[in-house]
Design a protein around this motif. Structure first.
Motif, PDB file in Angstrom:
ATOM      1  N   LEU A 138       3.049 -12.217   2.188  1.00 47.16           N
ATOM      2  CA  LEU A 138       1.704 -12.130   2.763  1.00 47.16           C
ATOM      3  C   LEU A 138       0.792 -12.963   1.872  1.00 47.16           C
ATOM      4  N   ARG A 139       0.260 -14.046   2.429  1.00 44.00           N
ATOM      5  CA  ARG A 139      -0.655 -14.922   1.678  1.00 44.00           C
ATOM      6  C   ARG A 139      -2.041 -14.791   2.290  1.00 44.00           C
ATOM      7  N   GLY A 140      -3.027 -14.910   1.437  1.00 33.82           N
ATOM      8  CA  GLY A 140      -4.371 -14.792   1.965  1.00 33.82           C
ATOM      9  C   GLY A 140      -5.394 -15.530   1.147  1.00 33.82           C
ATOM     10  N   THR A 141      -6.609 -15.527   1.682  1.00 40.49           N
ATOM     11  CA  THR A 141      -7.747 -16.149   1.029  1.00 40.49           C
ATOM     12  C   THR A 141      -8.955 -15.245   1.213  1.00 40.49           C
ATOM     13  N   VAL A 142      -9.704 -15.091   0.147  1.00 41.62           N
ATOM     14  CA  VAL A 142     -10.984 -14.383   0.231  1.00 41.62           C
ATOM     15  C   VAL A 142     -12.009 -15.421   0.646  1.00 41.62           C
ATOM     16  N   ASN A 200     -12.082  -9.344  -7.950  1.00 44.31           N
ATOM     17  CA  ASN A 200     -11.045  -9.100  -8.928  1.00 44.31           C
ATOM     18  C   ASN A 200      -9.653  -9.058  -8.319  1.00 44.31           C
ATOM     19  N   VAL A 201      -9.400  -8.050  -7.499  1.00 44.01           N
ATOM     20  CA  VAL A 201      -8.056  -7.841  -6.977  1.00 44.01           C
ATOM     21  C   VAL A 201      -8.094  -7.518  -5.494  1.00 44.01           C
ATOM     22  N   VAL A 202      -6.940  -7.695  -4.867  1.00 43.07           N
ATOM     23  CA  VAL A 202      -6.739  -7.275  -3.485  1.00 43.07           C
ATOM     24  C   VAL A 202      -5.725  -6.143  -3.520  1.00 43.07           C
ATOM     25  N   GLU A 203      -5.987  -5.087  -2.725  1.00 44.53           N
ATOM     26  CA  GLU A 203      -5.068  -3.957  -2.606  1.00 44.53           C
ATOM     27  C   GLU A 203      -4.317  -4.060  -1.285  1.00 44.53           C
ATOM     28  N   LEU A 204      -3.036  -3.707  -1.305  1.00 46.66           N
ATOM     29  CA  LEU A 204      -2.223  -3.672  -0.095  1.00 46.66           C
ATOM     30  C   LEU A 204      -1.648  -2.270   0.048  1.00 46.66           C
ATOM     31  N   TYR A 205      -1.801  -1.689   1.230  1.00 48.45           N
ATOM     32  CA  TYR A 205      -1.280  -0.348   1.529  1.00 48.45           C
ATOM     33  C   TYR A 205      -0.308  -0.438   2.699  1.00 48.45           C
ATOM     34  N   PRO A 206       0.856   0.189   2.607  1.00 47.66           N
ATOM     35  CA  PRO A 206       1.719   0.279   3.780  1.00 47.66           C
ATOM     36  C   PRO A 206       1.088   1.249   4.780  1.00 47.66           C
ATOM     37  N   ALA A 234       0.593   9.133  -2.481  1.00 49.24           N
ATOM     38  CA  ALA A 234       0.309   8.087  -1.486  1.00 49.24           C
ATOM     39  C   ALA A 234      -0.441   6.921  -2.128  1.00 49.24           C
ATOM     40  N   TYR A 235      -1.381   7.222  -3.008  1.00 51.67           N
ATOM     41  CA  TYR A 235      -2.177   6.181  -3.669  1.00 51.67           C
ATOM     42  C   TYR A 235      -1.304   5.319  -4.572  1.00 51.67           C
ATOM     43  N   SER A 236      -0.245   5.894  -5.116  1.00 51.72           N
ATOM     44  CA  SER A 236       0.629   5.141  -6.017  1.00 51.72           C
ATOM     45  C   SER A 236       1.478   4.116  -5.273  1.00 51.72           C
ATOM     46  N   TYR A 237       1.519   4.182  -3.938  1.00 50.39           N
ATOM     47  CA  TYR A 237       2.305   3.234  -3.155  1.00 50.39           C
ATOM     48  C   TYR A 237       1.471   2.054  -2.669  1.00 50.39           C
ATOM     49  N   ARG A 238       0.411   1.765  -3.342  1.00 54.78           N
ATOM     50  CA  ARG A 238      -0.342   0.555  -3.035  1.00 54.78           C
ATOM     51  C   ARG A 238       0.085  -0.521  -4.024  1.00 54.78           C
ATOM     52  N   ILE A 239      -0.109  -1.774  -3.660  1.00 51.65           N
ATOM     53  CA  ILE A 239       0.214  -2.891  -4.542  1.00 51.65           C
ATOM     54  C   ILE A 239      -1.084  -3.656  -4.796  1.00 51.65           C
ATOM     55  N   LEU A 240      -1.294  -4.062  -6.023  1.00 50.08           N
ATOM     56  CA  LEU A 240      -2.465  -4.850  -6.394  1.00 50.08           C
ATOM     57  C   LEU A 240      -2.023  -6.267  -6.751  1.00 50.08           C
ATOM     58  N   THR A 241      -2.837  -7.239  -6.403  1.00 48.23           N
ATOM     59  CA  THR A 241      -2.591  -8.608  -6.837  1.00 48.23           C
ATOM     60  C   THR A 241      -3.911  -9.249  -7.212  1.00 48.23           C
ATOM     61  N   LYS A 242      -3.856 -10.145  -8.172  1.00 48.40           N
ATOM     62  CA  LYS A 242      -5.055 -10.822  -8.677  1.00 48.40           C
ATOM     63  C   LYS A 242      -5.455 -11.944  -7.726  1.00 48.40           C
ATOM     64  N   ILE A 243      -6.724 -12.133  -7.572  1.00 45.14           N
ATOM     65  CA  ILE A 243      -7.244 -13.238  -6.767  1.00 45.14           C
ATOM     66  C   ILE A 243      -7.417 -14.446  -7.691  1.00 45.14           C
ATOM     67  N   SER A 280      -7.422 -17.541  -3.434  1.00 43.21           N
ATOM     68  CA  SER A 280      -6.139 -17.223  -2.807  1.00 43.21           C
ATOM     69  C   SER A 280      -5.460 -16.039  -3.494  1.00 43.21           C
ATOM     70  N   PHE A 281      -4.599 -15.364  -2.754  1.00 43.65           N
ATOM     71  CA  PHE A 281      -3.799 -14.264  -3.291  1.00 43.65           C
ATOM     72  C   PHE A 281      -2.483 -14.214  -2.527  1.00 43.65           C
ATOM     73  N   GLU A 282      -1.503 -13.490  -3.080  1.00 41.62           N
ATOM     74  CA  GLU A 282      -0.185 -13.452  -2.452  1.00 41.62           C
ATOM     75  C   GLU A 282       0.538 -12.156  -2.807  1.00 41.62           C
ATOM     76  N   PHE A 283       1.214 -11.592  -1.803  1.00 40.99           N
ATOM     77  CA  PHE A 283       2.109 -10.444  -1.980  1.00 40.99           C
ATOM     78  C   PHE A 283       3.503 -10.892  -1.553  1.00 40.99           C
ATOM     79  N   LYS A 284       4.489 -10.754  -2.441  1.00 40.77           N
ATOM     80  CA  LYS A 284       5.866 -11.142  -2.121  1.00 40.77           C
ATOM     81  C   LYS A 284       6.742  -9.899  -2.084  1.00 40.77           C
TER      82      LYS A 284
END
Length: 193
Positions: free
Chosen positions: A50-54, A63-69, A97-106, A111-115
């Motif tokens: 998942l790639r993105g742009t702010v 700072n960061v982007v959070e991803l939640y299933p 449930a909160y512990s199952y989120r992933i953070l990535t730096k912008i 740009s940011f990316e979740f692999k």
């Protein structure tokens, strides 16, 4: 006698001045968090990206982007948050449930990316802080303006405001969010927040 009277006033007047605040109402989703589904979606053995742009320019501080299933538990939490438009309730996820989120730096370019993701629906969000400044005017007084003719007779008189310029600086916080879906293995999904 004077001390007794002061103590008497303090003793009986305190309840009128001290008013306890109501404890904020804390709400959790009622459904059970599906650990197996969440683990399957964000396990590092996935091949989707998942790639993105702010979409904010570089003078915004992010700072960061959070991803939640997106599990049933997550959707219930999200709906509870949407219903609380005034923000008077404290709506939380369970720690698990909160512990199952992933953070990535912008990155600096936004740009940011979740692999390592697996197919499923995901919610991503970030907070964007913007500092705004400007110049305003405020009235600090009035002055009376009079006009007289050559003989000293008053022709007109009115009050006009005395204005002063000032600088202002404040910070705003916006939540940028999006729901997205990865539909197949090894898929790359692009998102703009």
């Amino acid at each position: 006698m004077k001390t007794f009277f002061i103590n008497f006033l303090l003793l009986f007047s305190v309840p009128y001045y001290i008013k306890a605040q109501k404890a904020p109402k804390v709400i959790f989703p009622k459904s059970t968090f599906d650990v197996v589904q969440a683990k399957r979606m964000i396990s590092s053995d996935g091949k989707a990206t998942l790639r993105g742009t702010v979409s904010r320019n570089s003078n915004y501080k992010v700072n960061v982007v959070e991803l939640y299933p997106c599990t049933d538990y997550f959707y219930e939490w999200y709906e509870l948050k949407k219903k609380d438009k005034k923000g008077k309730k404290h709506i939380y996820m369970s720690n698990e449930a909160y512990s199952y989120r992933i953070l990535t730096k912008i990155q600096d370019d936004g740009s940011f990316e979740f692999k390592g993701l697996n197919p499923g629906k995901y919610y991503i969000n970030t907070l964007v802080y913007e500092t705004k400044s400007g110049i305003g005017e405020r009235q600090v007084g009035t002055e009376t303006v009079t006009t007289k003719n050559g003989y000293g007779h008053l022709l007109s008189s009115y009050d006009r405001p005395i204005m002063e310029k000032y600088r202002f600086l404040y910070e705003t916080v916006d939540r940028l969010e999006s729901f997205t879906e990865i539909s197949s293995e090894e898929q790359t999904v692009n998102v703009t927040l």
